[in-house]
Write a protein that holds these residues in place. Structure first.
Motif, PDB file in Angstrom:
ATOM      1  N   GLY A  11       0.649  -1.082   0.056  1.00 25.66           N
ATOM      2  CA  GLY A  11       0.133   0.013  -0.004  1.00 25.66           C
ATOM      3  C   GLY A  11       0.672   1.432  -0.062  1.00 25.66           C
ATOM      4  O   GLY A  11       0.265   2.338   0.369  1.00 25.66           O
ATOM      5  N   GLY A  12       2.025   1.412  -0.316  1.00 25.88           N
ATOM      6  CA  GLY A  12       2.575   2.697  -0.443  1.00 25.88           C
ATOM      7  C   GLY A  12       1.756   3.708  -1.586  1.00 25.88           C
ATOM      8  O   GLY A  12       1.596   4.718  -1.122  1.00 25.88           O
ATOM      9  N   ALA A  13       1.668   3.037  -2.598  1.00 22.92           N
ATOM     10  CA  ALA A  13       1.019   4.009  -3.799  1.00 22.92           C
ATOM     11  C   ALA A  13      -0.397   4.334  -3.147  1.00 22.92           C
ATOM     12  O   ALA A  13      -0.836   5.590  -3.221  1.00 22.92           O
ATOM     13  N   ALA A  14      -1.035   3.342  -2.592  1.00 25.69           N
ATOM     14  CA  ALA A  14      -2.462   3.653  -1.840  1.00 25.69           C
ATOM     15  C   ALA A  14      -2.496   4.674  -0.782  1.00 25.69           C
ATOM     16  O   ALA A  14      -3.602   5.587  -1.069  1.00 25.69           O
ATOM     17  N   LEU A 187       8.573  -2.843   1.931  1.00 28.88           N
ATOM     18  CA  LEU A 187       9.187  -1.751   1.528  1.00 28.88           C
ATOM     19  C   LEU A 187       9.868  -1.936   0.551  1.00 28.88           C
ATOM     20  O   LEU A 187      10.003  -0.879  -0.335  1.00 28.88           O
ATOM     21  N   SER A 188      10.613  -2.777   0.056  1.00 28.92           N
ATOM     22  CA  SER A 188      11.464  -3.019  -1.046  1.00 28.92           C
ATOM     23  C   SER A 188      10.785  -2.994  -2.307  1.00 28.92           C
ATOM     24  O   SER A 188      11.347  -2.543  -3.591  1.00 28.92           O
ATOM     25  N   GLN A 189       9.339  -3.195  -2.083  1.00 27.94           N
ATOM     26  CA  GLN A 189       8.621  -3.261  -3.667  1.00 27.94           C
ATOM     27  C   GLN A 189       7.723  -1.932  -3.645  1.00 27.94           C
ATOM     28  O   GLN A 189       7.011  -1.905  -4.491  1.00 27.94           O
ATOM     29  N   ALA A 190       7.936  -1.157  -2.610  1.00 26.22           N
ATOM     30  CA  ALA A 190       6.744   0.096  -2.504  1.00 26.22           C
ATOM     31  C   ALA A 190       7.282   1.366  -3.195  1.00 26.22           C
ATOM     32  O   ALA A 190       8.495   1.403  -3.408  1.00 26.22           O
ATOM     33  N   ILE A 191       6.446   2.361  -3.404  1.00 22.72           N
ATOM     34  CA  ILE A 191       6.802   3.647  -3.874  1.00 22.72           C
ATOM     35  C   ILE A 191       6.631   4.529  -2.554  1.00 22.72           C
ATOM     36  O   ILE A 191       5.593   4.176  -1.619  1.00 22.72           O
TER      37      ILE A 191
END
Ligand SMILES: C[S@@+](CC[C@H](N)C(=O)[O-])C[C@H]1O[C@@H](n2cnc3c(N)ncnc32)[C@H](O)[C@@H]1O
Length: 206
Positions: A11-14, A187-191
Motif C-alpha cells: 500500500g505505498g501507492a495507496a 518496503l522494497s517493493q513500495a513507492i
C-alpha cells in the motif's frame, strides 16, 4: 472519488492517493495483511473494474530489472504492462500505470518522480504513464549529500538510504520512504506515498 489500486502490495501507492483525498480499494494476488485499506485477494487481470472513478496499476517490474534476471530464486515475472493497459483503456476512466525506469520503453509518455523532489532520503525514480496530463517536479538531488553509512564494506558514505537491506535499521528505511507500517520486503517493493499524493491531487482537480 473511488480509486482501484491494482497490484497493490502493502500500500505505498495507496496511502498517497488516500492522503490526496481518494477512497482506495486494493487488489493483489498475494495476501497483504498490512494493506491499510479495503483489500481483495485477486488477479488484477480479471478483477471487475466497475464502480471506480480512477484506476492505478503497479504491475511487477522484475522483468525489467537486473535483480529479476540474475537470481534463480526470484519468481519469474512476466511483463503485464500491455495487458493491464488494454483493460484500463477499455474502461475510459483516468488511469495511472507505474513502473521502474528500465521499463521506460514499455510505457507511453510517462512522467518521472524522485524522492529528492519531496524532501525524502531516497531517489527511487519511478515512471507514471497516464491518459491524463500529469506534471512532475524535476529531481533535486543537490541537497542529498553523502551522510548515510554504506550498506556494504565500502567506506564512502551514501547520499540516500538503501531500501530493503538488512544493515540499515528498518525505522530509518521507513522514515526515508514516508511509510511506517511495512516490513523490509514490503518496503522494497513500495513507492513513497508522496509520489501518488502528488499525482492524486492532480487527478481529482476539477
Ligand atoms: C511492485 S509491487 C506493488 C507495490 C505497491 N504499488 C506499493 O507502492 O506498495 C507489485 C505487486 O503485484 C502483485 N502481483 C503480481 N501479479 C499480480 C496479478 N496478476 N494480480 C494482482 N497482483 C499481482 C505482487 O504480489 C506485488 O505485490
Amino acid at each position: 472519488m473511488r480509486l482501484l489500486d491494482l497490484f497493490c502490495g502493502a500500500g505505498g501507492a495507496a496511502m498517497g492517493y488516500h492522503l490526496a483525498g481518494l477512497e482506495v480499494v486494493g487488489v493483489d494476488l498475494e495476501p497483504q495483511p498490512n494493506y491499510p485499506f479495503e483489500f481483495h485477494r485477486a488477479d488484477a487481470l480479471t478483477f471487475p473494474l466497475e464502480g471506480f472513478d480512477v484506476i492505478h496499476a503497479s504491475p511487477p517490474c522484475q522483468f525489467a530489472t537486473a535483480y529479476g534476471r540474475r537470481y534463480d530464486h526470484v519468481r519469474p515475472s512476466p511483463n503485464l504492462i500491455a495487458a493491464i493497459r488494454d483493460r484500463l483503456v477499455g474502461t475510459g476512466l483516468p488511469y495511472v500505470i507505474e513502473n521502474v525506469p528500465t521499463a521506460r520503453a514499455h510505457l507511453i509518455d510517462p512522467v518521472e518522480l524522485c524522492g529528492s523532489s519531496f524532501g525524502l532520503d531516497v531517489r527511487r525514480h519511478r515512471l507514471f504513464e497516464s491518459n491524463r496530463s500529469l506534471t512532475a517536479p524535476v529531481c533535486d538531488h543537490g541537497w542529498q549529500t553523502p551522510r548515510f553509512a554504506p550498506a556494504t564494506n565500502r567506506v564512502n558514505l551514501r547520499s540516500t538510504v538503501e531500501v530493503g537491506v538488512w544493515r540499515i535499521p528498518l525505522d530509518v528505511q521507513q522514515r526515508a520512504m514516508g511509510i511506517d507500517w511495512m516490513s523490509r520486503s514490503e518496503l522494497s517493493q513500495a513507492i513513497p506515498p508522496a509520489y501518488t499524493e502528488h499525482l492524486g491531487r492532480q487527478l481529482i482537480a476539477p
